[in-house]
Design an enzyme around this catalytic site. Structure first.
Site, PDB file in Angstrom:
ATOM      1  N   GLU A 193       0.807  -1.258   0.024  1.00  0.00           N
ATOM      2  CA  GLU A 193      -0.080  -0.047  -0.154  1.00  0.00           C
ATOM      3  C   GLU A 193       0.794   1.269   0.090  1.00  0.00           C
ATOM      4  O   GLU A 193       0.632   2.204   0.748  1.00  0.00           O
ATOM      5  CB  GLU A 193      -1.046  -0.145   1.147  1.00  0.00           C
ATOM      6  CG  GLU A 193      -1.931  -1.288   0.971  1.00  0.00           C
ATOM      7  CD  GLU A 193      -3.057  -1.265   2.129  1.00  0.00           C
ATOM      8  OE1 GLU A 193      -2.869  -0.602   3.167  1.00  0.00           O
ATOM      9  OE2 GLU A 193      -3.756  -1.945   2.240  1.00  0.00           O
ATOM     10  N   GLU A 291      -6.729  -9.629  -2.794  1.00  0.00           N
ATOM     11  CA  GLU A 291      -7.640  -9.492  -1.678  1.00  0.00           C
ATOM     12  C   GLU A 291      -8.906  -9.200  -1.993  1.00  0.00           C
ATOM     13  O   GLU A 291      -9.239  -8.065  -2.052  1.00  0.00           O
ATOM     14  CB  GLU A 291      -7.058  -8.494  -0.585  1.00  0.00           C
ATOM     15  CG  GLU A 291      -5.456  -8.567  -0.342  1.00  0.00           C
ATOM     16  CD  GLU A 291      -5.033  -7.591   0.585  1.00  0.00           C
ATOM     17  OE1 GLU A 291      -5.717  -6.966   1.478  1.00  0.00           O
ATOM     18  OE2 GLU A 291      -3.670  -7.346   0.637  1.00  0.00           O
TER      19      GLU A 291
END
Length: 412
Positions: A193, A291
């Site tokens: 991220e 995810e």
């Protein structure tokens, strides 16, 4: 293993729901996306049946039953289910995982705050326990994540270190973890991220990312190293992600794959997801939907959205795997996103998921050899059980249907 028992159960369920099933589910495709999936994820198979003298046997009965998918349909494995004294739901959890998936990733056990909550006390016990269980199933496993740019997800002790010490422990962590799993875990999310945090870069400079990748390569030269982020298919961060990836490649960072999270709280914009996949494919790197979680109150809408994600991913040639981020409401970070309710009952999303994998994308065919003793057909890539019957004899064997096709000769 994505197993046959699950398929039989779903076939019965489908019959109860009035869903028509034929001998070859792949033959029911009517829309363009389904046709694209068949072209991309299937391959031809030729079965040659001969007698002991090598002469062809015509009219031999050929039965082909898929046993597992080659494409990774993975899941994030919850740490609590693998503790020495697990919760009562652990047996159900593990069995359900075995029946529905064929690849895995640690949900939390490999994150730095779990591996080393106190400085100098690096403990792989739980991460290894989960890895060993997945390995026993024959599953490949992703390494998630070595570093996390979002400050709150780093161990408290790490945040107190001055830059020189921080850089030293970052180097040690990258090399140690990657080396620990060398030959066992073959891909890692390096710095999670980076579009949403700058914990490491704000302290150590932008160049730390290239160093992280280099240290990972030093610890595990064969591993494929990924970026991983969200807001790509459901948000507006695609241009930022493209720019970041382009910049990393221009720096010579050994980037080997692109991870795309899919934590949805709203119905999917299918065109936006398709555009994101097409755009990221320009880099000629493997894409993975790393995810998946769909948190929608309307259960039918949740099922429809989940189905869309998997169909679009499976139809895209750059996508090399899809991983669901949890499946049971009882231990999900977003309970509403579970495919199974707290009481273990399947939601429409669980039924939709299994119908895709074990009906629409599952090959079960029966046929007869021609005058030359050959039967030809197509099936989804994966492992199969082949049964041939002729002249009062039956032979069963396992085979793998690979890209480009497979030819197998059976002698009776």
């Amino acid at each position: 293993m994505l197993n046959w028992r699950r398929f039989l159960w779903l076939s019965c369920l489908a019959a109860l729901l009035g869903i028509a099933c034929g001998t070859s589910f792949s033959s029911n495709a009517t829309d363009a996306l389904s046709q694209q999936i068949e072209q991309l994820r299937q391959a031809p198979l030729t079965v040659v049946v001969e007698n002991a003298q090598g002469r062809p046997i015509p009219n031999a009965r050929v039965q082909l039953v898929q046993q597992s998918h080659a494409f990774p349909f993975g899941v994030a494995l919850d740490t609590e289910m693998f503790r020495p004294s697990p919760p009562p739901a652990a047996p159900w959890y593990k069995q359900t995982a075995q029946e529905n998936f064929n690849a895995a990733v640690h949900e939390n056990a490999l994150k730095w705050y779990e591996l080393e909550p106190e400085q100098g006390k690096l403990d792989f016990t739980l991460a290894d326990t989960i890895f060993n269980w997945a390995q026993a199933q024959g599953w490949p496993m992703r390494g998630h994540t070595l570093f996390w740019e979002v400050e709150q997800f780093n161990p408290p002790w790490l945040k107190t270190l001055p830059p020189e010490q921080l850089r030293a422990v970052v180097k040690n962590h990258a090399i140690t973890v990657c080396r620990h799993y060398r030959g066992r875990i073959h891909e890692f999310d390096v710095n999670n991220e980076m579009l949403h945090g700058n914990f490491f870069r704000s302290r150590l400079g932008e160049g730390i990312v290239k160093e992280m990748f280099a240290w990972c390569r030093e610890g595990n030269p064969e591993a494929v190293l990924y970026v991983n982020d969200y807001g790509i298919i459901e948000g507006d961060r695609l241009p930022d992600y493209v720019a970041q990836i382009r910049d990393l490649l221009a720096q010579g960072v050994p980037l080997g794959g692109i991870g795309i999270q899919a934590h949805l709280e709203h119905p999917l914009d299918a065109a936006k997801m398709q555009h994101a996949l097409d755009t990221l494919a320009q880099f000629n790197l493997p894409l993975k939907i790393t995810e998946v979680s769909v948190s929608l109150a309307d259960e039918e809408q949740q099922a429809q959205t989940l189905r869309q994600i998997y169909r679009l991913a499976f139809a895209h040639p750059a996508v090399k795997g899809v991983l669901l981020w949890g499946f049971w409401a009882g231990n999900h970070w977003r309970p509403q996103a579970g495919l199974y309710r707290q009481d273990f009952s399947p939601k429409p999303a669980a039924i939709a998921y299994c119908k895709l994998l074990f009906e629409e994308w599952w090959t079960r065919v029966t046929g007869r050899t021609n005058a030359q003793g050959q039967w030809q057909g197509r099936g989804y890539l994966g492992r199969y059980r082949l049964t041939v019957t002729a002249q009062g004899q039956t032979r069963t064997q396992e085979l793998t249907l690979s890209p480009g096709g497979t030819t197998v000769t059976v002698r009776l």
